[in-house]
Design a protein around this motif. Structure first.
Motif, PDB file in Angstrom:
ATOM      1  N   LEU A 250       0.807  -1.234   0.000  1.00 55.84           N
ATOM      2  CA  LEU A 250       0.000   0.000   0.000  1.00 55.84           C
ATOM      3  C   LEU A 250       0.842   1.288   0.000  1.00 55.84           C
ATOM      4  N   PRO A 251       1.877   1.423   0.863  1.00 61.67           N
ATOM      5  CA  PRO A 251       2.664   2.666   0.814  1.00 61.67           C
ATOM      6  C   PRO A 251       3.337   2.894  -0.540  1.00 61.67           C
ATOM      7  N   ASP A 252       3.784   1.800  -1.178  1.00 61.27           N
ATOM      8  CA  ASP A 252       4.448   1.943  -2.477  1.00 61.27           C
ATOM      9  C   ASP A 252       3.462   2.370  -3.561  1.00 61.27           C
ATOM     10  N   ILE A 253       2.284   1.752  -3.598  1.00 63.78           N
ATOM     11  CA  ILE A 253       1.323   2.120  -4.642  1.00 63.78           C
ATOM     12  C   ILE A 253       0.759   3.513  -4.376  1.00 63.78           C
ATOM     13  N   GLU A 254       0.648   3.899  -3.110  1.00 64.60           N
ATOM     14  CA  GLU A 254       0.201   5.256  -2.780  1.00 64.60           C
ATOM     15  C   GLU A 254       1.220   6.276  -3.277  1.00 64.60           C
ATOM     16  N   ARG A 255       2.477   6.002  -3.070  1.00 66.76           N
ATOM     17  CA  ARG A 255       3.520   6.925  -3.531  1.00 66.76           C
ATOM     18  C   ARG A 255       3.498   7.026  -5.056  1.00 66.76           C
ATOM     19  N   PHE A 256       3.336   5.905  -5.720  1.00 62.71           N
ATOM     20  CA  PHE A 256       3.294   5.906  -7.185  1.00 62.71           C
ATOM     21  C   PHE A 256       2.067   6.672  -7.683  1.00 62.71           C
ATOM     22  N   TYR A 257       0.933   6.462  -7.059  1.00 61.22           N
ATOM     23  CA  TYR A 257      -0.298   7.165  -7.444  1.00 61.22           C
ATOM     24  C   TYR A 257      -0.159   8.668  -7.232  1.00 61.22           C
ATOM     25  N   GLN A 258       0.408   9.078  -6.126  1.00 57.70           N
ATOM     26  CA  GLN A 258       0.557  10.507  -5.826  1.00 57.70           C
ATOM     27  C   GLN A 258       1.444  11.215  -6.847  1.00 57.70           C
ATOM     28  N   ALA A 259       2.358  10.480  -7.472  1.00 59.26           N
ATOM     29  CA  ALA A 259       3.255  11.085  -8.460  1.00 59.26           C
ATOM     30  C   ALA A 259       2.527  11.481  -9.737  1.00 59.26           C
ATOM     31  N   ASP A 260       1.373  10.866 -10.018  1.00 60.69           N
ATOM     32  CA  ASP A 260       0.559  11.227 -11.182  1.00 60.69           C
ATOM     33  C   ASP A 260      -0.845  10.668 -10.997  1.00 60.69           C
TER      34      ASP A 260
END
Length: 326
Positions: A172-182
């Motif tokens: 979850l933290p990794d996909i959240e970070r990726f989502y926040q980037a775009d």
């Protein structure tokens, strides 16, 4: 400090990737009922099957690039950094052509030249995760992120590896970070949904999918939004497939769309418990041979895992088009 770590990891990866990294693990477990299920008649209706063929101009272009880059290696690559870059570019092209063995060799060569070359660690980590060598994959992901913590795609690749290693909460933290980037990228939204289906349950994941979809600035060149339209019930499957089949769509785009659509249809069928339909959709995604798409890579992963879980040894000899009467 990292220099020592990189040297050790390079030796470790050199051994790992030289020992048939993507060889499937055959199961010895007898599961006649499961095997019979996967060997049953092809379940995707003919109306949903889109025929694609390789775009030879693109293949020939990549072959020419390999020749040109190889010549540069021999004549103009003076520094170790130059050689690492060229080996990496060669690896990317070999991967795009589906020549994984050659690609892995090029990425390892890049690390021999430059042990702190983060992109090569990332690619090798993806190969390791695809082979279910998760411990080695996470070590390689960690190395890539230590070298380049700003690369959001490494977080994305690690999130997928965590998802497939049954550690979705950790993803979850990794996909959240990726989502926040775009936040406007539909594929980030789709993978967030897939991961949340495992962590929060389908109802919550679907709710969050709709919320992120509404907030996104949708762009015409993002075909993934039509896949979200299907998952959220805004269009039906026939409308989605019509966009793939559209005769006005050039073949290279048709291949990309088919690969994506079949993979996510497979994931939806899998979520609904329709194992045979999911298995067949994944085969259609693999059949596109869009080697450099993560949907192709993980469709093959799904096929391997399902075949093992259901005791099916010979999954690679299937031709879904022939089975469907094409």
């Amino acid at each position: 400090m990292f220099k020592d770590k990189a040297g050790v990891l390079t030796k470790s990866l050199a051994f790992i990737v030289s020992t048939a990294v993507l060889a499937g693990c055959a199961s010895n477990r007898e599961d006649v009922q499961g095997e019979a299920l996967l060997r049953a008649d092809f379940s995707v209706p003919p109306s949903e099957i889109v025929l694609t063929m390789p775009v030879m101009a693109a293949v020939e272009r990549d072959q020419m690039l390999i020749v040109q880059l190889s010549e540069l290696l021999d004549t103009r690559a003076v520094t170790a950094g130059d050689r690492a870059e060229l080996f990496y570019e060669l690896g990317v092209i070999y991967d795009r052509l589906g020549l994984e063995g050659s690609a892995r060799t090029m990425f390892m060569n890049a690390l021999v030249e430059k042990p702190d070359f983060a992109p090569a660690y990332n690619f090798l980590a993806i190969y390791l995760a695809s082979a279910e060598r998760f411990s080695d994959a996470f070590e390689a992901f960690d190395a890539a992120l230590e070298l380049d913590p700003s690369n959001s795609y490494t977080y994305f690749a690690r999130a997928i590896a965590l998802y497939y290693s049954k550690r979705a909460e950790t993803a979850l933290p990794d996909i959240e970070r990726f989502y926040q980037a775009d936040k406007n990228d539909p594929y980030r939204i789709l993978w967030y949904y897939l991961i949340e289906c495992q962590t929060a349950g389908y109802d919550t994941a679907l709710l969050h999918l709709k919320e992120r979809y509404v907030k996104a600035d949708k762009k015409e060149d993002y075909f993934g939004y039509h896949i979200i339209d299907y998952i959220t019930g805004l269009i039906d499957r026939s409308a989605l497939m019509a966009m793939v089949r559209d005769p006005q769509v050039p073949m290279y785009l048709k291949i990309e769309r088919a690969c994506e659509v079949y993979f996510y249809l497979g994931k939806e069928a899998q979520r609904q418990g329709n194992i045979k339909l999911a298995f067949d959709y994944f085969h259609l995604a693999e059949r596109t041979d869009k080697y450099d798409f993560l949907e192709y890579r993980y469709a093959l992963f799904e096929i391997r895992r399902m075949a093992r879980d259901y005791g099916l040894a010979s999954y690679r000899d299937r031709n879904p088009l022939r089975e469907a009467g094409f």
